[in-house]
Design an enzyme around this catalytic site. Sequence first.
Site, short mmCIF file in Angstrom:
data_model
loop_
_atom_site.label_atom_id
_atom_site.label_comp_id
_atom_site.label_asym_id
_atom_site.label_seq_id
_atom_site.Cartn_x
_atom_site.Cartn_y
_atom_site.Cartn_z
N GLU A 171 15.94 13.71 72.85
CA GLU A 171 16.65 12.92 71.83
C GLU A 171 17.00 13.84 70.68
O GLU A 171 16.13 14.52 70.14
CB GLU A 171 15.76 11.81 71.24
CG GLU A 171 15.45 10.65 72.14
CD GLU A 171 14.69 9.54 71.39
OE1 GLU A 171 15.08 8.38 71.50
OE2 GLU A 171 13.70 9.85 70.69
N ASN A 172 18.27 13.87 70.32
CA ASN A 172 18.69 14.54 69.09
C ASN A 172 20.07 14.01 68.74
O ASN A 172 20.97 13.97 69.59
CB ASN A 172 18.73 16.06 69.27
CG ASN A 172 19.25 16.79 68.03
OD1 ASN A 172 20.30 17.43 68.06
ND2 ASN A 172 18.54 16.67 66.92
#
Length: 553
Positions: free
Chosen positions: A414-415
């Site tokens: 996740e980013n």
Amino acid sequence: MLPRCAFSVCHVLMLVLCLSAAEDFDWTKNDHGSFYYGTFPAGFSWGAGSSAYQTEGAWDKDGKGLSIWDVFSHKKGKIQQNETGDSSCEGYYKVKDDVSLIKELKLNHYRFSISWPRLLPTGIKSDHINEKGIQHYDQLIDHLLENKITPIVTLYHWDLPQVLQEKYGGWQNISMVNHFNEFANLCFERFGNRVKYWITFNNPWSVAVEGYETGEHAPGLKLRGTGAYRAAHHIIKAHAKVWHTYDTQWRAKQKGLVGISLSGDWGEPVDISNQKDIEAAERYVQFYLGWFATPIFHGDYPQVMKDFIGKKSVQQGLGTSRLPTFSPQEKSYIKGTCDFLGVGHFTTRYITQKNNPSSRSSSSYFSDRDLAELVDPRWPDPGSEWLYSVPWGFRRLLNFVKTQYGNPMIYVTENGVSEKMLCTELCDDWRIQYYKDYINEMLKAIKDGVNVKGYTAWSLLDKFEWDEGYSERFGLYYVDFRNKNKPRYPKASVQFYKRIISSNGFPNQREVENWRRKAVETCSSSNQLLAAATRKSKEHAELPKVWPVHDEV
């Protein structure tokens, strides 16, 4: 002569130990540096992600059972504007449409989660298996593979079956370990011939702290000072059990990998020359990422957590620490249960030492840490109030993982960045900037020797953002939630991310600046399409609310 020889062996051992200690993370060296033009290693995997409750909708269709988020979001006052994930992006009905978006982006992998209550309506395998739920994920997995997209599958992205919460108290109860293992085993059995990357839990920090300490998330319990630690303890045991189940029963046949996705904000000392600030910053990271990573890689909780929570528990007159303990057998069972580490990362804080009082009434996960979190007012904050853009913190976190946990194989799971703009604006220049800078810091970390194998942009679509409802948008694709068909529109960041993927990095300054210009040019025509569609759909609006609009839009 013999004692002298033995002494020299010990001396050599001492030297080896000192040398390995010297490999520790260097808190005093923070090289922000300039932008680095270069490419990622061959075979680097580019992707985007989503989760079941946030995108699927169809909350009560085709035999799905209730999840804790179905129940929590239906309680008044829990979610901004009392919104729910009942229909969300209608992803349940749009598998082919969404896979075509993934293909359009030229992604190598797609990360999604399986809804536990969609497969097992009560959470208990012996009660009932919902074959329609199995069919849905079969269709999604097959469609991805037909389009040469690798599925990366999360088993738990926060949607615990409500029956397990009501009957046992959810993650407060050790019985979740076996129930979760049965669910995971069913997934391995039905999907494991095609799925080779499994993530047990997504961001267990949020499950524990926001679900059982602050109550901001489902199931909304406020068990201050104990609830988060107990939930985390059971989650770590559940993770280890599932890893062992795969290892003993499925690995030889299916040849897949099982990891976990841990989120971690970076904590930077306010003053890198001040030892107290360095200790506080390390404590921040150990209480966040280390809380889960240290048991999984080393067999037990970080020493600093055991020391601080133990000391405060004694000061509060408790006979034992509020942090549960692992038995020697559990430590060896948990240690090494990670084929790859998923890292979710969004932002950074400055950290300084702060002593908190140790009264029993004031005990909490947050006060146990004895620190204060600060932000630099110059950091950009385009969306969520907690999410400041601090790219260099990403490289620092990745290097910390490398030194602390023996340079494991990492997938960034996740980013990304949100916006608070609730008007129709597809020219997301700030998101382009965020992705450009954060992906570049990841490239620098790979140059530093960090073993990052893949990157997952968060997220593919705008979606239900938990207690924030639909007020924040993380998507590369804009979703028009007012239209019952939930059409998707590409934001400018889609074009920019596509160019990074096709070049496998950043070839040179002129080309990267050109990508940005072209991406912003493309989005203005999409903006006109969306504005026209929004005008048409206003009379059919599902969310008849007045949305605030930024002046510049």
